[in-house]
Enzyme design. Structure first.
Site, PDB file in Angstrom:
ATOM      1  N   HIS A  60      18.080  84.776 -38.648  1.00 32.57           N
ATOM      2  CA  HIS A  60      19.387  84.362 -39.164  1.00 32.57           C
ATOM      3  C   HIS A  60      20.118  83.480 -38.141  1.00 32.57           C
ATOM      4  O   HIS A  60      20.003  83.677 -36.936  1.00 32.57           O
ATOM      5  CB  HIS A  60      20.237  85.587 -39.527  1.00 32.57           C
ATOM      6  CG  HIS A  60      19.865  86.169 -40.865  1.00 32.57           C
ATOM      7  ND1 HIS A  60      20.153  87.471 -41.214  1.00 32.57           N
ATOM      8  CD2 HIS A  60      19.246  85.623 -41.937  1.00 32.57           C
ATOM      9  CE1 HIS A  60      19.717  87.688 -42.451  1.00 32.57           C
ATOM     10  NE2 HIS A  60      19.159  86.589 -42.908  1.00 32.57           N
ATOM     11  N   ASP A 114      23.095  83.144 -37.021  1.00 29.60           N
ATOM     12  CA  ASP A 114      24.006  83.657 -35.985  1.00 29.60           C
ATOM     13  C   ASP A 114      23.233  84.282 -34.816  1.00 29.60           C
ATOM     14  O   ASP A 114      23.827  84.680 -33.817  1.00 29.60           O
ATOM     15  CB  ASP A 114      25.025  84.644 -36.574  1.00 29.60           C
ATOM     16  CG  ASP A 114      24.397  85.816 -37.302  1.00 29.60           C
ATOM     17  OD1 ASP A 114      23.358  85.619 -37.975  1.00 29.60           O
ATOM     18  OD2 ASP A 114      24.923  86.936 -37.202  1.00 29.60           O
ATOM     19  N   HIS A 115      21.894  84.315 -34.922  1.00 27.51           N
ATOM     20  CA  HIS A 115      21.052  84.835 -33.838  1.00 27.51           C
ATOM     21  C   HIS A 115      20.216  83.739 -33.187  1.00 27.51           C
ATOM     22  O   HIS A 115      20.000  83.762 -31.982  1.00 27.51           O
ATOM     23  CB  HIS A 115      20.127  85.942 -34.370  1.00 27.51           C
ATOM     24  CG  HIS A 115      20.893  87.092 -34.932  1.00 27.51           C
ATOM     25  ND1 HIS A 115      21.096  88.261 -34.247  1.00 27.51           N
ATOM     26  CD2 HIS A 115      21.583  87.224 -36.097  1.00 27.51           C
ATOM     27  CE1 HIS A 115      21.865  89.062 -34.964  1.00 27.51           C
ATOM     28  NE2 HIS A 115      22.170  88.456 -36.095  1.00 27.51           N
ATOM     29  N   HIS A 157      15.616  88.278 -35.275  1.00 23.43           N
ATOM     30  CA  HIS A 157      15.248  87.763 -36.594  1.00 23.43           C
ATOM     31  C   HIS A 157      15.840  86.367 -36.745  1.00 23.43           C
ATOM     32  O   HIS A 157      16.613  85.921 -35.902  1.00 23.43           O
ATOM     33  CB  HIS A 157      15.704  88.700 -37.706  1.00 23.43           C
ATOM     34  CG  HIS A 157      17.192  88.834 -37.843  1.00 23.43           C
ATOM     35  ND1 HIS A 157      17.980  89.373 -36.854  1.00 23.43           N
ATOM     36  CD2 HIS A 157      18.038  88.487 -38.839  1.00 23.43           C
ATOM     37  CE1 HIS A 157      19.240  89.366 -37.256  1.00 23.43           C
ATOM     38  NE2 HIS A 157      19.316  88.829 -38.451  1.00 23.43           N
TER      39      HIS A 157
HETATM   40 ZN   LIG Z   1      21.030  88.950 -39.746  1.00 22.47          ZN
END
Ligand SMILES: [Zn+2]
Length: 287
Positions: free
Chosen positions: A91, A93-94, A89
């Protein structure tokens, strides 16, 4: 960072030692994990980036935050053989490292077609439910965010769950990016499957996670009941509801997250015609 006391005692969450950041650790045959050094109250020790051996090279699941040391660690571990990059997804931090990793490898980026959440890191191949990327299959699991996918290694039932299910904590379902009704349906989807191994984007691996999934769903149903009960004595503001339902939260970030979760529960109850927002941020029962 203390993270245990605020958690529900009834859910068997896992803990693990602080990892050796940047080291590629073999989790299972053909699967290695590198933890990014972005620990925090929302990320546990950091984001787990997985390297999965495929027929055409290595598939990277969730490149992680925008950190050069982490991208270097991925490149060293992969030895220049990265064929594909999958994002669970959008976000930060990804997907923060997507642009850097793609520029260094030329690998194809697969993710949902929600470009604003990916920022500059637009995807090369838009994922659909059931899409195949080498040995992996994408499972649409909206809820934590609307663009969320899990990835399944068929054959041995290895599920890379992104942030849909974490093993150290329940996930955040924010009203801005997520949807509680869809989240609970996506949990039911995993309960109905029988995948024996769970590898989340934050926290350790878990075997036979079915009871864990049920406990997570129970937690949401209990929260929903707590909201309905709190509203039985009259309309309530969000601050009221957070104080009543999350009395042990003290960290400003977790209080904010608790508030987001409650607004998501209220959103579900509004969709179901049981609650109405009577005034801005004041809710009342209508059933
Ligand atoms: Zn997330």
């Amino acid at each position: 960072m203390k993270h245990v006391a605020r958690k529900s005692r009834s859910i068997p969450f896992l803990t693990e030692e602080e990892p050796d950041y940047g080291a590629a650790r073999e989790m299972l045959p053909g699967v290695r994990r590198i933890v990014a050094q972005n620990p925090g109250v929302m990320t546990y020790h950091g984001t787990n980036t997985y390297l999965v051996e495929g027929d055409d090279g290595i598939i990277v699941i969730d490149p992680g935050p925008n950190r050069e040391d982490h991208v270097e660690a991925i490149l060293v571990a992969a030895g220049g053989r990265i064929s594909d990059i999958l994002v669970s997804h959008g976000h930060h931090d990804h997907v923060g490292a997507v642009d850097m990793l793609r520029a260094r490898t030329g690998a194809r980026v697969h993710g949902a077609d929600i470009a604003p959440m990916l920022g500059a890191a637009a995807v090369d191949a838009v994922l659909a439910d059931g899409a195949r990327i080498g040995l992996l299959r994408a499972l649409a699991t909206p809820g934590h965010t609307l663009d969320h996918f899990c990835f399944l290694r068929e054959g041995d039932g290895l599920l890379f769950s992104g942030d849909h299910v974490l093993t150290w904590s329940s996930t955040i379902v924010s009203p801005r990016h997520g949807d509680m009704l869809q989240y609970m349906r996506s949990l039911e989807l995993l309960i109905a499957r029988d995948d024996p191994l769970l590898l989340p984007a934050h926290g350790p691996m878990m075997q036979n996670p079915q009871d864990f999934y049920r406990a997570l769903l129970d937690l949401r149903l209990r929260r929903e009941n707590a909201v309905l009960q709190a509203l039985e004595t009259g309309p309530k503001s969000l601050d009221d509801l957070v104080r009543r339902i999350y009395p042990h939260q003290t960290h400003p970030m977790t209080i904010e997250a608790a508030g987001h979760n409650l607004v998501s529960h209220l959103g579900k109850l509004i969709q179901e015609g049981r609650v109405a927002e009577q005034a801005p941020k004041v809710w009342a029962r209508i059933d």
